[in-house]
Design an enzyme around this catalytic site. Structure first.
Site, PDB file in Angstrom:
ATOM      1  N   HIS A 154       0.900  -1.043  -0.042  1.00  0.00           N
ATOM      2  CA  HIS A 154       0.134   0.031  -0.187  1.00  0.00           C
ATOM      3  C   HIS A 154       0.836   1.328  -0.012  1.00  0.00           C
ATOM      4  CE1 HIS A 154      -3.437   2.741   0.539  1.00  0.00           C
ATOM      5  NE2 HIS A 154      -2.597   3.359   1.572  1.00  0.00           N
TER       6      HIS A 154
ATOM      7  N   GLU B 141      -8.274   5.341  -7.610  1.00  0.00           N
ATOM      8  CA  GLU B 141      -9.248   5.821  -6.193  1.00  0.00           C
ATOM      9  C   GLU B 141     -10.236   6.612  -6.495  1.00  0.00           C
ATOM     10  OE1 GLU B 141      -7.325   7.271  -2.196  1.00  0.00           O
ATOM     11  OE2 GLU B 141      -7.558   8.950  -3.385  1.00  0.00           O
TER      12      GLU B 141
ATOM     13  N   HIS C  18     -12.184   5.380  -1.339  1.00  0.00           N
ATOM     14  CA  HIS C  18     -11.166   5.852  -0.568  1.00  0.00           C
ATOM     15  C   HIS C  18     -11.420   5.404   0.776  1.00  0.00           C
ATOM     16  CE1 HIS C  18      -9.921   9.463   1.974  1.00  0.00           C
ATOM     17  NE2 HIS C  18      -8.894   9.053   1.471  1.00  0.00           N
TER      18      HIS C  18
ATOM     19  N   HIS D 160      -9.115   2.026   2.730  1.00  0.00           N
ATOM     20  CA  HIS D 160      -8.672   2.441   4.010  1.00  0.00           C
ATOM     21  C   HIS D 160      -9.706   2.342   4.988  1.00  0.00           C
ATOM     22  CE1 HIS D 160      -6.477   5.163   1.203  1.00  0.00           C
ATOM     23  NE2 HIS D 160      -5.484   4.864   1.996  1.00  0.00           N
TER      24      HIS D 160
ATOM     25  N   GLU E 260      -8.641   3.414  10.354  1.00  0.00           N
ATOM     26  CA  GLU E 260      -7.503   4.207  10.642  1.00  0.00           C
ATOM     27  C   GLU E 260      -7.109   4.798  12.145  1.00  0.00           C
ATOM     28  OE1 GLU E 260      -6.099   6.593   7.261  1.00  0.00           O
ATOM     29  OE2 GLU E 260      -4.039   6.823   8.215  1.00  0.00           O
TER      30      GLU E 260
ATOM     31  N   ASP F 262       2.448   3.093   2.766  1.00  0.00           N
ATOM     32  CA  ASP F 262       1.647   4.430   2.645  1.00  0.00           C
ATOM     33  C   ASP F 262       2.574   5.572   2.004  1.00  0.00           C
ATOM     34  OD1 ASP F 262      -0.963   5.457   2.861  1.00  0.00           O
ATOM     35  OD2 ASP F 262      -0.937   5.472   5.013  1.00  0.00           O
TER      36      ASP F 262
END
Ligand SMILES: [Zn+2]
Length: 383
Positions: free
Chosen positions: A69, A146, A185, A212, A215, A317
């Site tokens: 990722h 995305e 997203h 995601h 988080e 990331d």
């Protein structure tokens, strides 16, 4: 002349089964080929190949790990540690300044490749970057397009535009090259009807998906109670939001999104029910410990995923929330963060096999007779 080299490392992993502690890989060079002739315990290898020249290869020897990722198009963004809402503002300012795009992605990919890693899961927001990755001969993995679309009234319009784009990109896929994926997203920046339609498309057409999830603690608060800093952030963007009262993962499960077996990124703030659902849906999870630390997200519950046998991968990331794009640095950070709770063998297996699994790929194996080129010696990193 025939020469043999015995490379020893704290962890040796051949891509199959359980990695070995205090292992060795023996390489034979006959002047034409360098090939692996044994992968075994260091002590056994010394006995079997007493003539081999022994060398310390550092932390681990394995097939090259995967960066599962990243956001390569943010590679020119300055490292911005701080709160998650402040980070999102910084990403938007950076994008509006015009620095998110192909140049940054090229630079980021160069950094990844220079580290010996050529399999990536990249989140793509720019058509040029998508074409660049699909046409690149030295990289494989998945380029996830995305999608943001919080307004349910626009779900059909955004879905149709996304479907057309994906079809266009998929026509550019090459055998052995990067595949086209899809990345809604987050569960709160894509409306429920759009999430459902995207997941159904991914499932019907076997498009790899990444999202995601969970988080920050604020994300859980947003989904459970509808308030807090993320609610304020969404409010500022004029995004309509009604909390489901469930966890972010529970919400995705309720919508049927897990049926598309998305790879779930971050997954820090989860409970046992969430992890049980992940296991049941057979989804992989990507762990980004340095980004989580930079944005004050808390500790990923490594041992909980291990207990349920969930496949975990590593991702760096973006450079906006991570000091480097080296997945080996990510693993070094995880060793510090999780201590005794994560064995070195499990970390290496996650970075290699977990990474391939998260991208829907089969990991290579380092068996007797393999070319020595396929062997990746992990740098002794302190991250
Ligand atoms: Zn990300």
């Amino acid at each position: 002349m025939l020469t043999r080299e015995l490379l020893r490392a704290e962890v040796v992993y051949n891509g199959l089964g359980t990695p070995r502690r205090d292992g060795a890989v023996v390489i034979q060079d006959d002047g034409r080929r360098r090939q692996v002739i044994a992968v075994q315990a260091a002590a056994e290898a010394r006995r079997a190949f007493p003539d081999a020249v022994e060398r310390d290869a550092g932390f681990a020897l394995s097939p090259a790990p995967v960066n599962a990722h990243t956001h390569l198009d943010l590679s020119s963004m300055p490292y911005t540690a701080g709160s998650y809402p402040a980070f999102i503002d910084a990403v938007i300012r950076h994008r509006d300044g015009g620095a998110r795009g192909l140049e940054a992605a090229r630079r980021g990919l160069d950094e990844v490749l220079a580290g010996g890693v050529s399999v990536v899961g990249d989140i793509v927001t720019d058509e040029e970057v998508m074409r660049f990755l699909l046409g690149h001969p030295g990289v494989t993995g998945v380029a996830y397009w995305e999608v943001l679309g919080p307004d349910p009234a626009r779900a059909d319009e955004v879905f149709e535009a996304t479907r057309r784009r994906l079809a266009h990109f998929r026509a550019l896929e090459r055998d052995g090259g990067v595949r086209v994926g899809l990345s809604p997203h987050t569960p709160h920046t894509v409306s429920a009807p759009l999430l459902q339609r995207l997941a159904a498309l991914a499932r019907a057409e076997a498009i790899p998906m990444q999202i995601h999830v969970a988080e920050t603690a604020d994300e859980v608060r947003l989904h459970r109670h509808g308030d807090g800093p993320l609610a304020e952030l969404l409010g500022r963007f004029g995004v309509p939001w009604r909390a489901s009262g469930r966890s972010p993962l529970g919400y995705l499960a309720e919508l049927g999104v897990l049926d598309a077996r998305p790879t779930l990124v971050h997954m820090v703030h989860v409970d046992e029910d969430d992890v049980r659902r992940v296991q049941h849906a057979d989804c992989a999870v990507v762990h980004c410990p340095r980004s989580n630390a930079a944005l004050g997200c808390g500790r990923f519950p490594w041992e909980l995923y291990a207990r349920f046998g969930v496949d975990v991968a590593f991702g760096t990331d973006s450079l906006g929330s991570s000091p480097s794009l080296a997945v080996t640095d990510e693993v070094a950070a995880a060793r510090v963060v999780h201590g005794e709770r994560a064995s070195p063998q499990a970390l290496v297996r996650a970075a290699v096999k977990g990474g391939y699994r998260a991208l829907g790929m089969t990991p290579p194996r380092l068996l007797r007779g393999a070319e020595a080129d396929g062997l990746f010696a992990w740098p002794v990193s302190t991250a």
